[in-house]
Design an enzyme around this catalytic site. Sequence first.
Site, PDB file in Angstrom:
ATOM      1  N   HIS A  32       0.994  -1.263   0.166  1.00 17.01           N
ATOM      2  CA  HIS A  32       0.000   0.071   0.129  1.00 17.01           C
ATOM      3  C   HIS A  32       1.006   1.319  -0.033  1.00 17.01           C
ATOM      4  O   HIS A  32       1.484   1.605   0.991  1.00 17.01           O
ATOM      5  CB  HIS A  32      -0.864   0.112   1.123  1.00 17.01           C
ATOM      6  CG  HIS A  32      -1.839   1.054   1.340  1.00 17.01           C
ATOM      7  ND1 HIS A  32      -1.817   2.102   2.503  1.00 17.01           N
ATOM      8  CD2 HIS A  32      -2.892   1.365   0.778  1.00 17.01           C
ATOM      9  CE1 HIS A  32      -2.791   2.961   2.185  1.00 17.01           C
ATOM     10  NE2 HIS A  32      -3.614   2.629   1.255  1.00 17.01           N
ATOM     11  N   HIS A  38      -1.160  10.402  -3.339  1.00 15.57           N
ATOM     12  CA  HIS A  38      -2.474  10.043  -2.833  1.00 15.57           C
ATOM     13  C   HIS A  38      -3.606  10.759  -3.006  1.00 15.57           C
ATOM     14  O   HIS A  38      -4.676  10.516  -3.081  1.00 15.57           O
ATOM     15  CB  HIS A  38      -2.402   9.699  -1.134  1.00 15.57           C
ATOM     16  CG  HIS A  38      -3.528   9.302  -0.473  1.00 15.57           C
ATOM     17  ND1 HIS A  38      -4.188  10.151   0.178  1.00 15.57           N
ATOM     18  CD2 HIS A  38      -4.150   8.224  -0.540  1.00 15.57           C
ATOM     19  CE1 HIS A  38      -5.370   9.407   0.405  1.00 15.57           C
ATOM     20  NE2 HIS A  38      -5.161   8.233   0.251  1.00 15.57           N
TER      21      HIS A  38
HETATM   22  O1  G3P Z   1      -6.386   1.660  -2.603  1.00 17.05           O
HETATM   23  C1  G3P Z   1      -7.053   0.857  -1.442  1.00 17.05           C
HETATM   24  C2  G3P Z   1      -6.826   1.985  -0.375  1.00 17.05           C
HETATM   25  O2  G3P Z   1      -5.680   2.399  -0.854  1.00 17.05           O
HETATM   26  C3  G3P Z   1      -7.789   2.881  -0.554  1.00 17.05           C
HETATM   27  O3  G3P Z   1      -7.363   4.141   0.426  1.00 17.05           O
HETATM   28  O4  G3P Z   1      -6.890   6.264   0.754  1.00 17.05           O
HETATM   29  O5  G3P Z   1      -5.082   4.522   1.109  1.00 17.05           O
HETATM   30  O6  G3P Z   1      -6.178   5.378  -1.184  1.00 17.05           O
HETATM   31  P1  G3P Z   1      -6.324   5.066   0.254  1.00 17.05           P
HETATM   32 CA    CA Z   2      -4.926   3.831  -2.565  1.00 23.26          CA
END
Ligand code: G3P
Ligand code: CA
Length: 332
Positions: free
Chosen positions: A18, A60
């Site tokens: 992530h 992000h």
């Molecule tokens: O993409 C899955 C998760 O990353 C969604 O949340 O805000 O971390 O992009 P975010």
């Molecule tokens: Ca994401």
Amino acid sequence: RSEPLSAKPLSPPIVIAHRGASGERPEHTLASYERAIEQGADFIEPDLVLTKDDVFVARHENNIADTTDVAEHPEFADRRTTRTVDGEQVTGWFTEDFTLAELKTLRAKERLPLLRPDNTEYDGRYEIPTLDEVIALAKRASAETGRTIGIYPETKHPGYFASIGQPMERRLVATLKAAGWDSAEAPVFIQSFEVANLKRLHAMTDVRLIQLLNDKGGPADDSGLSYAGMTTPAGLKQIATYAWGIGPNKDMIAVGDRPATLLVRDAHAVGLRVHPWTFRAENYFLPRSSRTGLDPRRHGRMDALIRRQLALGIDGFFTDFPVIGVAVRDMA
Ligand code: G3P
Ligand code: CA
């Protein structure tokens, strides 16, 4: 398109880094992705926004105030502004106001310095990567390691970018095509919270699509849908007409020791795979001011929750700590 959607099982479940190994390096940097690859992640996740000259970069959000040193660049002081993005007023510096060459003069910094103080050691070292650079890294690492390392891009604010004359879909499909990664067999998943974005992509590409879901509200587009409605058996059946899988907030599957929901079962029943997000140590153990690290005492409960959700049948998961995710997955 009329071809049936693939529901081939993924075995073993995939570990998705992530924002890279973002628990250990500033997020969305090549260093963060490289760390994740070293630790055995199967996919690296770039969140995508566009520059003024229409280049995808990994951030992000389009506001780069919290994740770069832009505030320390006097030459960009007058670009600080306020915008409404997906209904929220945001003040900062926006990628769509910078050319790629300008963005490349900035350096990434840790978003959560109080939570992840060790990562601040790397502040000021790394550039903002482009999608092309992330693809090149994944390909190079695949060749060097003999493993297939894929990418799992998320389109960020696609409706907003379309509203300012920068639609994402065609450009993303063209980028993947140029990389030879434009089929259902390519090591690529495209994820989005926005239904309209995914439906447009579905009409253009066979690349596997993931509908992101959250535990409250609904998509930031004009679909009029709610996440609660999208997770009913009827809602999931609808999603299966354009997506290969769902990416729910992990709390929609199970929270701690509380009884699990039926989301994994119901999604599988209509052929959708399930990749929950985001497993991170700090959610479970640490007060916000604490230091993080790879102390197993601090990661025990994250291990347990991943293990529990694997037992419930998830097909992969997002984690800020791929080193932990891979270990748990391989022991399951
Ligand atoms: O993409 C899955 C998760 O990353 C969604 O949340 O805000 O971390 O992009 P975010
Ligand atoms: Ca994401």
